[in-house]
Design a protein around this motif. Structure first.
Motif, PDB file in Angstrom:
ATOM      1  N   SER A 121      42.202  37.865  35.108  1.00 58.39           N
ATOM      2  CA  SER A 121      42.452  39.381  35.194  1.00 58.39           C
ATOM      3  C   SER A 121      41.438  39.629  36.635  1.00 58.39           C
ATOM      4  O   SER A 121      40.588  39.020  36.965  1.00 58.39           O
ATOM      5  CB  SER A 121      41.909  40.021  34.176  1.00 58.39           C
ATOM      6  OG  SER A 121      40.547  39.908  33.807  1.00 58.39           O
ATOM      7  N   GLN A 122      41.880  40.831  36.944  1.00 63.80           N
ATOM      8  CA  GLN A 122      41.120  41.515  38.266  1.00 63.80           C
ATOM      9  C   GLN A 122      40.452  42.570  37.823  1.00 63.80           C
ATOM     10  O   GLN A 122      40.754  43.484  36.932  1.00 63.80           O
ATOM     11  CB  GLN A 122      42.100  41.594  39.336  1.00 63.80           C
ATOM     12  CG  GLN A 122      42.612  40.471  40.028  1.00 63.80           C
ATOM     13  CD  GLN A 122      43.403  40.647  41.568  1.00 63.80           C
ATOM     14  OE1 GLN A 122      43.999  41.871  41.546  1.00 63.80           O
ATOM     15  NE2 GLN A 122      43.134  39.990  42.293  1.00 63.80           N
ATOM     16  N   THR A 123      39.325  42.901  38.538  1.00 63.33           N
ATOM     17  CA  THR A 123      38.341  43.836  38.222  1.00 63.33           C
ATOM     18  C   THR A 123      37.686  44.369  39.682  1.00 63.33           C
ATOM     19  O   THR A 123      37.995  43.739  40.895  1.00 63.33           O
ATOM     20  CB  THR A 123      37.272  43.718  37.493  1.00 63.33           C
ATOM     21  OG1 THR A 123      36.756  44.861  37.003  1.00 63.33           O
ATOM     22  CG2 THR A 123      36.297  42.636  37.685  1.00 63.33           C
ATOM     23  N   MET A 124      37.216  45.518  39.658  1.00 62.35           N
ATOM     24  CA  MET A 124      36.606  45.733  40.955  1.00 62.35           C
ATOM     25  C   MET A 124      35.100  46.045  40.848  1.00 62.35           C
ATOM     26  O   MET A 124      34.719  46.413  39.837  1.00 62.35           O
ATOM     27  CB  MET A 124      37.045  47.337  41.354  1.00 62.35           C
ATOM     28  CG  MET A 124      38.391  47.476  41.868  1.00 62.35           C
ATOM     29  SD  MET A 124      38.803  49.047  42.469  1.00 62.35           S
ATOM     30  CE  MET A 124      38.932  49.744  40.815  1.00 62.35           C
ATOM     31  N   GLN A 125      34.292  45.196  41.551  1.00 67.18           N
ATOM     32  CA  GLN A 125      32.842  45.304  41.643  1.00 67.18           C
ATOM     33  C   GLN A 125      32.379  46.083  42.653  1.00 67.18           C
ATOM     34  O   GLN A 125      32.930  45.611  44.018  1.00 67.18           O
ATOM     35  CB  GLN A 125      32.149  44.133  41.455  1.00 67.18           C
ATOM     36  CG  GLN A 125      32.815  43.427  40.130  1.00 67.18           C
ATOM     37  CD  GLN A 125      32.232  41.898  39.858  1.00 67.18           C
ATOM     38  OE1 GLN A 125      31.483  41.221  40.709  1.00 67.18           O
ATOM     39  NE2 GLN A 125      32.659  41.331  38.593  1.00 67.18           N
ATOM     40  N   PHE A 126      31.091  46.702  42.766  1.00 71.28           N
ATOM     41  CA  PHE A 126      30.392  47.386  43.757  1.00 71.28           C
ATOM     42  C   PHE A 126      29.206  46.856  44.333  1.00 71.28           C
ATOM     43  O   PHE A 126      28.565  46.277  43.226  1.00 71.28           O
ATOM     44  CB  PHE A 126      30.276  48.894  43.341  1.00 71.28           C
ATOM     45  CG  PHE A 126      31.694  49.620  43.160  1.00 71.28           C
ATOM     46  CD1 PHE A 126      32.413  49.984  44.077  1.00 71.28           C
ATOM     47  CD2 PHE A 126      32.176  49.505  41.811  1.00 71.28           C
ATOM     48  CE1 PHE A 126      33.817  50.673  43.497  1.00 71.28           C
ATOM     49  CE2 PHE A 126      33.315  49.988  41.820  1.00 71.28           C
ATOM     50  CZ  PHE A 126      34.187  50.699  42.358  1.00 71.28           C
ATOM     51  N   PHE A 127      28.921  46.725  45.475  1.00 73.45           N
ATOM     52  CA  PHE A 127      27.804  45.931  46.083  1.00 73.45           C
ATOM     53  C   PHE A 127      27.132  47.053  47.085  1.00 73.45           C
ATOM     54  O   PHE A 127      27.922  47.805  47.779  1.00 73.45           O
ATOM     55  CB  PHE A 127      28.212  44.658  46.694  1.00 73.45           C
ATOM     56  CG  PHE A 127      28.674  43.589  45.560  1.00 73.45           C
ATOM     57  CD1 PHE A 127      27.851  42.928  44.906  1.00 73.45           C
ATOM     58  CD2 PHE A 127      30.236  43.601  45.488  1.00 73.45           C
ATOM     59  CE1 PHE A 127      28.444  42.015  43.882  1.00 73.45           C
ATOM     60  CE2 PHE A 127      30.739  42.952  44.472  1.00 73.45           C
ATOM     61  CZ  PHE A 127      29.742  41.994  43.668  1.00 73.45           C
ATOM     62  N   LYS A 128      25.837  46.751  47.402  1.00 79.25           N
ATOM     63  CA  LYS A 128      24.988  47.603  48.184  1.00 79.25           C
ATOM     64  C   LYS A 128      25.412  46.893  49.588  1.00 79.25           C
ATOM     65  O   LYS A 128      25.346  45.509  49.629  1.00 79.25           O
ATOM     66  CB  LYS A 128      23.693  47.537  48.032  1.00 79.25           C
ATOM     67  CG  LYS A 128      23.299  48.632  46.811  1.00 79.25           C
ATOM     68  CD  LYS A 128      21.685  48.294  46.769  1.00 79.25           C
ATOM     69  CE  LYS A 128      21.310  49.323  45.233  1.00 79.25           C
ATOM     70  NZ  LYS A 128      20.006  49.243  45.340  1.00 79.25           N
TER      71      LYS A 128
END
Length: 99
Positions: free
Chosen positions: A83-90
């Motif tokens: 599955s695909q997801t979105m992750q956030f990074f600084k």
């Protein structure tokens, strides 16, 4: 008479010259989209995005694409189950941010 005509022409020319800048197109405004990957050319932003993608992959994040998202890096990540997801990074540290 000639003196008055010359003065009128000079005055009209100077007023006309002052009005021209009002018709000039405004300078493009840099938007927030360019803040994470730089404000340079399209090619430079793409190069930086590819570099960030590579860095995330080296950290073990199975990212397939990255983009600027309101000053953060949004990565599209494929999980182990496919599955695909979105992750956030600084930006810079690439520290994951929980939203």
């Amino acid at each position: 008479m000639i003196k008055n005509t010359i003065i009128a022409l000079v005055a009209a020319a100077s007023l006309g010259g002052a009005a021209v800048p009002a018709f000039a197109a405004p300078a493009p405004v840099e938007t927030n989209i360019d803040t994470v990957f730089g404000g340079g050319s399209t090619e430079m932003r793409a190069f930086i995005a590819d570099s960030v993608l590579s860095q995330l992959q080296q950290k073990g994040v199975n990212a397939t694409a990255v983009e600027d998202w309101s000053g953060l890096i949004r990565a599209y990540v494929t999980l182990e189950d496919g599955s695909q997801t979105m992750q956030f990074f600084k930006p810079g540290s690439l520290e994951q941010v929980q939203l």
